[in-house]
Scaffold this active site. Sequence first.
Site, mmCIF file in Angstrom:
data_model
loop_
_atom_site.group_PDB
_atom_site.id
_atom_site.type_symbol
_atom_site.label_atom_id
_atom_site.label_comp_id
_atom_site.label_asym_id
_atom_site.label_seq_id
_atom_site.Cartn_x
_atom_site.Cartn_y
_atom_site.Cartn_z
ATOM 1 N N SER A 82 -3.431 -81.556 61.218
ATOM 2 C CA SER A 82 -2.171 -82.264 61.431
ATOM 3 C C SER A 82 -1.843 -82.259 62.910
ATOM 4 O O SER A 82 -2.300 -81.385 63.645
ATOM 5 C CB SER A 82 -1.045 -81.576 60.659
ATOM 6 O OG SER A 82 -0.573 -80.473 61.404
ATOM 7 N N LYS A 83 -1.029 -83.233 63.294
ATOM 8 C CA LYS A 83 -0.782 -83.347 64.734
ATOM 9 C C LYS A 83 0.087 -82.216 65.245
ATOM 10 O O LYS A 83 0.121 -81.961 66.437
ATOM 11 C CB LYS A 83 -0.226 -84.725 65.102
ATOM 12 C CG LYS A 83 1.127 -85.060 64.582
ATOM 13 C CD LYS A 83 1.544 -86.409 65.167
ATOM 14 C CE LYS A 83 2.766 -86.934 64.447
ATOM 15 N NZ LYS A 83 3.118 -88.273 64.815
ATOM 16 N N ARG A 84 0.781 -81.524 64.368
ATOM 17 C CA ARG A 84 1.566 -80.371 64.827
ATOM 18 C C ARG A 84 0.666 -79.169 65.111
ATOM 19 O O ARG A 84 0.869 -78.438 66.039
ATOM 20 C CB ARG A 84 2.614 -79.989 63.779
ATOM 21 C CG ARG A 84 3.925 -80.717 63.957
ATOM 22 C CD ARG A 84 4.851 -80.503 62.790
ATOM 23 N NE ARG A 84 4.272 -80.977 61.527
ATOM 24 C CZ ARG A 84 4.192 -82.253 61.182
ATOM 25 N NH1 ARG A 84 4.633 -83.183 61.984
ATOM 26 N NH2 ARG A 84 3.658 -82.617 60.034
ATOM 27 N N ARG A 85 -0.346 -79.001 64.292
ATOM 28 C CA ARG A 85 -1.184 -77.797 64.372
ATOM 29 C C ARG A 85 -2.444 -77.981 65.205
ATOM 30 O O ARG A 85 -2.901 -77.058 65.845
ATOM 31 C CB ARG A 85 -1.637 -77.460 62.947
ATOM 32 C CG ARG A 85 -1.049 -76.259 62.318
ATOM 33 C CD ARG A 85 -1.834 -75.852 61.089
ATOM 34 N NE ARG A 85 -2.242 -76.918 60.216
ATOM 35 C CZ ARG A 85 -1.625 -77.237 59.076
ATOM 36 N NH1 ARG A 85 -0.562 -76.571 58.700
ATOM 37 N NH2 ARG A 85 -2.075 -78.220 58.310
#
Length: 470
Positions: free
Chosen positions: A237-240
């Site tokens: 994911s783009k957060r992680r």
Amino acid sequence: MSAPRFRFAPSPTGIFHIGGARTALMNWALAKRLGGTFVLRIEDTDEARNRPEWTEGIIDALAWIGISRDDPTFEGPYFQSAYADQHVAAAQRLFDAGHAYYCDMTSDEIQQRAAAEGTQGYGGWSRDRGLGPGPGRVLRFRVPAGTTVVHDAVRGEVTFDNAVIEDFVLLRGNGSPMFLLANVVDDLTMGITHVIRAEEHLPNTPKQQMIWEALGHAVPQWAHVPVLVNEQRKKISKRRDKVALESFRAEGYVAEAMVNYLMTLGWSPRGGEEIVPWQVVEDEFRLEDVNLSPAFFDLKKLAAFNAEYLRRMTPEQFADAAEPWLEQWRAAHPDCAWDQHRFLTMVPVIQPRVSTLAEAPGVVDFLFLPHPQFDEASLAKALATDEAAGIVADSIAAFTTCDWTCDAINAAFAAVAEQHGLKLGKAQAPVRVAVSGRMVGPPLFESLEVLGRDETLRRLRALPDGVRVP
Ligand code: GLU
């Protein structure tokens, strides 16, 4: 049979996700092999998150991975927002035919009623109320009883029990179309024959299949490809995780390596060799061969692919490919004495030592900087030994008179090492640190040849004060 039509339908989000790149490549490979069309549709109906430069970013990212809008296989881009009238007209047809009905219940009312009945979600309570359109009324699809069987090229038959699918919304209370409807109507009007997309859309598929059928059309070939997961086996994911194609590009991953690696996630070419040219992917890729389990997006393996592609380049290709990073390095070091010819001489020793182009300047920077940038730990380790001062002094003497070729430097230095009773590798450390500032780097004698006799001697003589004293 008419030529197949594939599509890639990203919602612009500001970054181009590597998962999207993989889906696009699968569509592209099949469109190419089967003589079909690759349609790019920008699903831009979320106005709050929609900027023209994001669309440019998508087109640019696709071009980088070889999906060029100038190719005859490419069609579009189309913009979903331009087709709202068609989406609403299709909803109207579904309403007229009795496949959809209006509902005025608010989400609070739905929750209360569900709680009172001990059920979950919307229970089809407005099905028979005969409501017409009106402000705040949503249009819902009347989900039939029974089951929906989705034929998926990757997963085989997937059966959904319609009883657990609530009457989903087609038009919002303000009359605007929902994603499920817009996506189907566009696929249908654009004559799409294959819907290949990420697994996360599988739960939407029975609903979309119902819409296709209710509108009187045969469904497309569905294919839902497994998600990409990180080292912890969590969906990337783009957060992680690092997921933007652009960030890999900026670090000096080459497009061919990126494309090749992305295509080996959950699929492999038949011959057993994973590093293959695009043509092999195009010839051999089949949806049926895509593995069902989540695919590990392994940064180390990607780096290994990239390193291999860099090694396979000719020195000229490598120098050209590395130029943007070299240019950046030169701009950051205006006092450097860049010499393209000397750089080219070093390329064959750089190639096996880097896994991205961004690493290239760092391998040979010491050759062009006015002074080596000493790394304190290396200084302490290599020069604070009993032999260091003697080796440096004897090297100065040997290098003053030997021929200045890699072999001659090597021979002269081997004699110095022997005098000191040291193996060549161990003896090199003080000289290496004196000229490059570091303990590790490209082969020493090649480097010295390129650096030149005068500069080599100057650096050996200019060792910082005190470093020869343990
Ligand atoms: N716009 C959707 C997304 O970006 C894709 C829908 C589809 O491929 O059907 O997730």
